[in-house]
Design a protein around this motif. Structure first.
Motif, PDB file in Angstrom:
ATOM      1  N   HIS A   8      51.093  43.668  26.174  1.00  0.00           N
ATOM      2  CA  HIS A   8      51.570  43.056  27.417  1.00  0.00           C
ATOM      3  C   HIS A   8      50.402  42.596  28.283  1.00  0.00           C
ATOM      4  O   HIS A   8      49.295  43.131  28.157  1.00  0.00           O
ATOM      5  N   PRO A   9      50.638  41.650  29.183  1.00  0.00           N
ATOM      6  CA  PRO A   9      49.617  41.372  30.204  1.00  0.00           C
ATOM      7  C   PRO A   9      49.265  42.669  30.918  1.00  0.00           C
ATOM      8  O   PRO A   9      50.151  43.406  31.349  1.00  0.00           O
ATOM      9  N   LEU A  10      47.963  42.938  31.035  1.00  0.00           N
ATOM     10  CA  LEU A  10      47.512  44.223  31.572  1.00  0.00           C
ATOM     11  C   LEU A  10      46.702  43.995  32.851  1.00  0.00           C
ATOM     12  O   LEU A  10      45.809  43.148  32.889  1.00  0.00           O
ATOM     13  N   ILE A  11      47.044  44.752  33.877  1.00  0.00           N
ATOM     14  CA  ILE A  11      46.374  44.673  35.173  1.00  0.00           C
ATOM     15  C   ILE A  11      45.598  45.968  35.391  1.00  0.00           C
ATOM     16  O   ILE A  11      46.152  47.061  35.235  1.00  0.00           O
ATOM     17  N   TYR A  12      44.326  45.831  35.744  1.00  0.00           N
ATOM     18  CA  TYR A  12      43.476  47.008  35.971  1.00  0.00           C
ATOM     19  C   TYR A  12      43.566  47.430  37.427  1.00  0.00           C
ATOM     20  O   TYR A  12      43.501  46.605  38.339  1.00  0.00           O
ATOM     21  N   ASN A  13      43.676  48.749  37.667  1.00  0.00           N
ATOM     22  CA  ASN A  13      43.739  49.294  39.022  1.00  0.00           C
ATOM     23  C   ASN A  13      42.852  50.534  39.110  1.00  0.00           C
ATOM     24  O   ASN A  13      43.000  51.446  38.313  1.00  0.00           O
ATOM     25  N   GLY A  14      41.933  50.552  40.088  1.00  0.00           N
ATOM     26  CA  GLY A  14      41.168  51.783  40.285  1.00  0.00           C
ATOM     27  C   GLY A  14      39.732  51.555  40.711  1.00  0.00           C
ATOM     28  O   GLY A  14      38.948  50.949  39.976  1.00  0.00           O
ATOM     29  N   ASP A  15      39.372  52.012  41.917  1.00  0.00           N
ATOM     30  CA  ASP A  15      37.989  52.057  42.396  1.00  0.00           C
ATOM     31  C   ASP A  15      37.307  50.687  42.440  1.00  0.00           C
ATOM     32  O   ASP A  15      36.111  50.576  42.140  1.00  0.00           O
ATOM     33  N   LEU A  16      38.039  49.663  42.814  1.00  0.00           N
ATOM     34  CA  LEU A  16      37.437  48.340  43.017  1.00  0.00           C
ATOM     35  C   LEU A  16      37.197  48.173  44.517  1.00  0.00           C
ATOM     36  O   LEU A  16      38.123  47.944  45.287  1.00  0.00           O
ATOM     37  N   LEU A  17      35.945  48.307  44.925  1.00  0.00           N
ATOM     38  CA  LEU A  17      35.611  48.331  46.352  1.00  0.00           C
ATOM     39  C   LEU A  17      34.853  47.094  46.809  1.00  0.00           C
ATOM     40  O   LEU A  17      34.770  46.832  48.010  1.00  0.00           O
ATOM     41  N   THR A  18      34.280  46.344  45.865  1.00  0.00           N
ATOM     42  CA  THR A  18      33.486  45.163  46.197  1.00  0.00           C
ATOM     43  C   THR A  18      33.819  44.032  45.229  1.00  0.00           C
ATOM     44  O   THR A  18      34.401  44.266  44.161  1.00  0.00           O
ATOM     45  N   THR A  19      33.388  42.814  45.574  1.00  0.00           N
ATOM     46  CA  THR A  19      33.590  41.700  44.638  1.00  0.00           C
ATOM     47  C   THR A  19      32.791  41.939  43.356  1.00  0.00           C
ATOM     48  O   THR A  19      33.233  41.557  42.268  1.00  0.00           O
ATOM     49  N   GLU A  20      31.646  42.605  43.473  1.00  0.00           N
ATOM     50  CA  GLU A  20      30.856  42.917  42.272  1.00  0.00           C
ATOM     51  C   GLU A  20      31.630  43.845  41.331  1.00  0.00           C
ATOM     52  O   GLU A  20      31.579  43.683  40.106  1.00  0.00           O
ATOM     53  N   ASP A  21      32.351  44.807  41.906  1.00  0.00           N
ATOM     54  CA  ASP A  21      33.169  45.703  41.078  1.00  0.00           C
ATOM     55  C   ASP A  21      34.213  44.906  40.293  1.00  0.00           C
ATOM     56  O   ASP A  21      34.455  45.179  39.111  1.00  0.00           O
ATOM     57  N   ILE A  22      34.842  43.939  40.963  1.00  0.00           N
ATOM     58  CA  ILE A  22      35.868  43.133  40.290  1.00  0.00           C
ATOM     59  C   ILE A  22      35.239  42.331  39.153  1.00  0.00           C
ATOM     60  O   ILE A  22      35.769  42.292  38.037  1.00  0.00           O
ATOM     61  N   HIS A  23      34.097  41.697  39.429  1.00  0.00           N
ATOM     62  CA  HIS A  23      33.430  40.898  38.387  1.00  0.00           C
ATOM     63  C   HIS A  23      33.000  41.772  37.203  1.00  0.00           C
ATOM     64  O   HIS A  23      33.082  41.343  36.043  1.00  0.00           O
ATOM     65  N   THR A  24      32.554  42.992  37.487  1.00  0.00           N
ATOM     66  CA  THR A  24      32.119  43.895  36.409  1.00  0.00           C
ATOM     67  C   THR A  24      33.293  44.239  35.489  1.00  0.00           C
ATOM     68  O   THR A  24      33.172  44.197  34.253  1.00  0.00           O
ATOM     69  N   ILE A  25      34.440  44.587  36.088  1.00  0.00           N
ATOM     70  CA  ILE A  25      35.628  44.928  35.289  1.00  0.00           C
ATOM     71  C   ILE A  25      36.117  43.709  34.515  1.00  0.00           C
ATOM     72  O   ILE A  25      36.472  43.797  33.327  1.00  0.00           O
ATOM     73  N   ALA A  26      36.130  42.545  35.176  1.00  0.00           N
ATOM     74  CA  ALA A  26      36.583  41.318  34.502  1.00  0.00           C
ATOM     75  C   ALA A  26      35.655  40.960  33.337  1.00  0.00           C
ATOM     76  O   ALA A  26      36.106  40.443  32.308  1.00  0.00           O
ATOM     77  N   GLY A  27      34.364  41.245  33.490  1.00  0.00           N
ATOM     78  CA  GLY A  27      33.414  40.966  32.416  1.00  0.00           C
ATOM     79  C   GLY A  27      33.589  41.907  31.234  1.00  0.00           C
ATOM     80  O   GLY A  27      33.488  41.488  30.077  1.00  0.00           O
ATOM     81  N   ARG A  28      33.867  43.159  31.517  1.00  0.00           N
ATOM     82  CA  ARG A  28      34.035  44.132  30.433  1.00  0.00           C
ATOM     83  C   ARG A  28      35.370  43.952  29.714  1.00  0.00           C
ATOM     84  O   ARG A  28      35.466  44.198  28.508  1.00  0.00           O
ATOM     85  N   PHE A  29      36.390  43.524  30.461  1.00  0.00           N
ATOM     86  CA  PHE A  29      37.732  43.366  29.883  1.00  0.00           C
ATOM     87  C   PHE A  29      38.211  41.931  30.125  1.00  0.00           C
ATOM     88  O   PHE A  29      38.992  41.666  31.035  1.00  0.00           O
ATOM     89  N   PRO A  30      37.731  40.989  29.305  1.00  0.00           N
ATOM     90  CA  PRO A  30      37.955  39.566  29.596  1.00  0.00           C
ATOM     91  C   PRO A  30      39.398  39.095  29.455  1.00  0.00           C
ATOM     92  O   PRO A  30      39.722  37.984  29.889  1.00  0.00           O
ATOM     93  N   HIS A  31      40.263  39.915  28.857  1.00  0.00           N
ATOM     94  CA  HIS A  31      41.653  39.472  28.679  1.00  0.00           C
ATOM     95  C   HIS A  31      42.601  40.090  29.706  1.00  0.00           C
ATOM     96  O   HIS A  31      43.824  40.043  29.522  1.00  0.00           O
ATOM     97  N   LEU A  32      42.066  40.642  30.779  1.00  0.00           N
ATOM     98  CA  LEU A  32      42.935  41.177  31.831  1.00  0.00           C
ATOM     99  C   LEU A  32      43.796  40.074  32.431  1.00  0.00           C
ATOM    100  O   LEU A  32      43.361  38.918  32.559  1.00  0.00           O
ATOM    101  N   ALA A  33      45.007  40.455  32.852  1.00  0.00           N
ATOM    102  CA  ALA A  33      45.898  39.510  33.525  1.00  0.00           C
ATOM    103  C   ALA A  33      45.686  39.522  35.037  1.00  0.00           C
ATOM    104  O   ALA A  33      46.245  38.680  35.748  1.00  0.00           O
ATOM    105  N   GLY A  34      44.919  40.482  35.537  1.00  0.00           N
ATOM    106  CA  GLY A  34      44.683  40.579  36.969  1.00  0.00           C
ATOM    107  C   GLY A  34      44.124  41.946  37.298  1.00  0.00           C
ATOM    108  O   GLY A  34      43.942  42.806  36.412  1.00  0.00           O
TER     109      GLY A  34
END
Length: 313
Positions: A192-218
């Motif tokens: 399924h489309p998967l959305i990550y949730n947890g400890d995202l406090l800065t834009t850098e945190d979001i970019h790091t998670i998006a880079g590690r998991f490139p197929h996230l839906a949000g």
């Protein structure tokens, strides 16, 4: 170049209420959808406050997805009936709440060790309401990360719109680090489309998670957005707000919420003061300590407003 992911505002009981959501959408924005704090049945009834909170008139300008929590089909059906009555067609089912008093009764993440209970809850919802769309917000498990993997075959076969995963165990509540290896194991097998949730406090945190998991839906953010309400906007536009822009938006945001709660609450200045102090529990964690302490100590609205003005100078 990374894709810009949709940002979803996580539900936090007592904080992300209708008044807050409307003000946030109007003044900051950048959020794809807002999830309501879970609606539940207490002593056979749904709380009036929960009904008011999800009323469409109280969520104008907000793309709201109502969330429910229930330990059994009967309670779930009672809540879904309310959602249908209010005109909703998207429903999020909470399998992630870590609060022990609820979890021990097989609510939220307390149901994750019991695959047959999860199956009964989800399949009943989907079969009884073919015109509705269901998503699930969950954790890696209550006791261990094998619990979410044991549920994956069931989740993969159900027609869910998406899954939101917070990579902690229920028994951790919000302590300790997120478990990205546990998340990755789920991510790799989830259809399924998967959305990550947890400890995202800065834009850098979001970019790091998006880079590690490139197929996230949000991504879904709660405490990070409470601390910095501009976080989603800054991520979407690719640069932070100037100090002047941020200060002006925070003034408008606070004034809007203060006025709305002033109209809603009937317990006088004391009730309004208590409510508004909670607004600052997460907000501006790096703000002037003296001004924040003055907000916390204020026992009159006048001294509270003075302290807020000093903080937002």
């Amino acid at each position: 170049m990374q894709n810009i992911l949709p940002i979803h505002f996580a539900p936090l009981q007592g904080y992300t209420e209708a008044i807050y959501r409307q003000a946030h959408a109007r003044i900051f924005g950048g959020v794809e959808s807002y999830y309501s704090p879970f609606v539940r049945v207490e002593r056979g009834e749904i709380r009036r406050k929960d009904m008011r909170e999800i009323t469409p008139d109280n969520n104008r300008g907000v793309n709201l997805i109502p969330q429910l929590i229930a330990p059994d089909v009967d309670k779930m059906e009672q809540i879904i009936a309310l959602f249908i009555e209010k005109g909703y067609r998207n429903v999020d089912i909470n399998l992630g709440c870590p609060f022990p008093i609820l979890a021990k009764r097989h609510n939220g993440s307390g149901m994750l060790p019991y695959p047959e209970e999860v199956r009964n809850l989800l399949t009943t919802a989907i079969e009884k309401h073919p015109d509705m769309q269901f998503s699930v917000k969950m954790r890696l498990g209550w006791e261990n990360t094998e619990e979410c993997l044991a549920l994956l075959p069931l989740l993969n076969e159900l027609p869910l719109t998406h899954i939101i995963m917070h990579p902690r165990l229920g028994k951790q509540q919000y302590k300790g680090e997120v478990n990205l290896e546990g998340f990755e194991a789920f991510y790799n097998e989830c259809r399924h489309p998967l959305i990550y949730n947890g400890d995202l406090l800065t834009t850098e945190d979001i970019h790091t998670i998006a880079g590690r998991f490139p197929h996230l839906a949000g991504v879904m953010i709660g405490r990070g957005l409470l601390a910095n309400p501009a976080l989603a906007l800054e991520y979407q536009q690719g640069h932070p707000l100037s100090d002047k822009e941020m200060q002006e938006k925070l003034r408008l945001f606070h004034a809007d919420i203060f006025a709305q709660y002033g109209n809603l609450l009937e317990g006088g200045d004391g009730q309004l003061l208590t409510k508004m102090k909670s607004f600052w529990e997460y907000m501006m964690p790096d703000g002037d300590r003296k001004a924040k302490k003055a907000i916390h100590k204020a026992n009159k609205l006048e001294t509270y407003q003075t302290a807020v003005n000093n903080l937002l100078k």
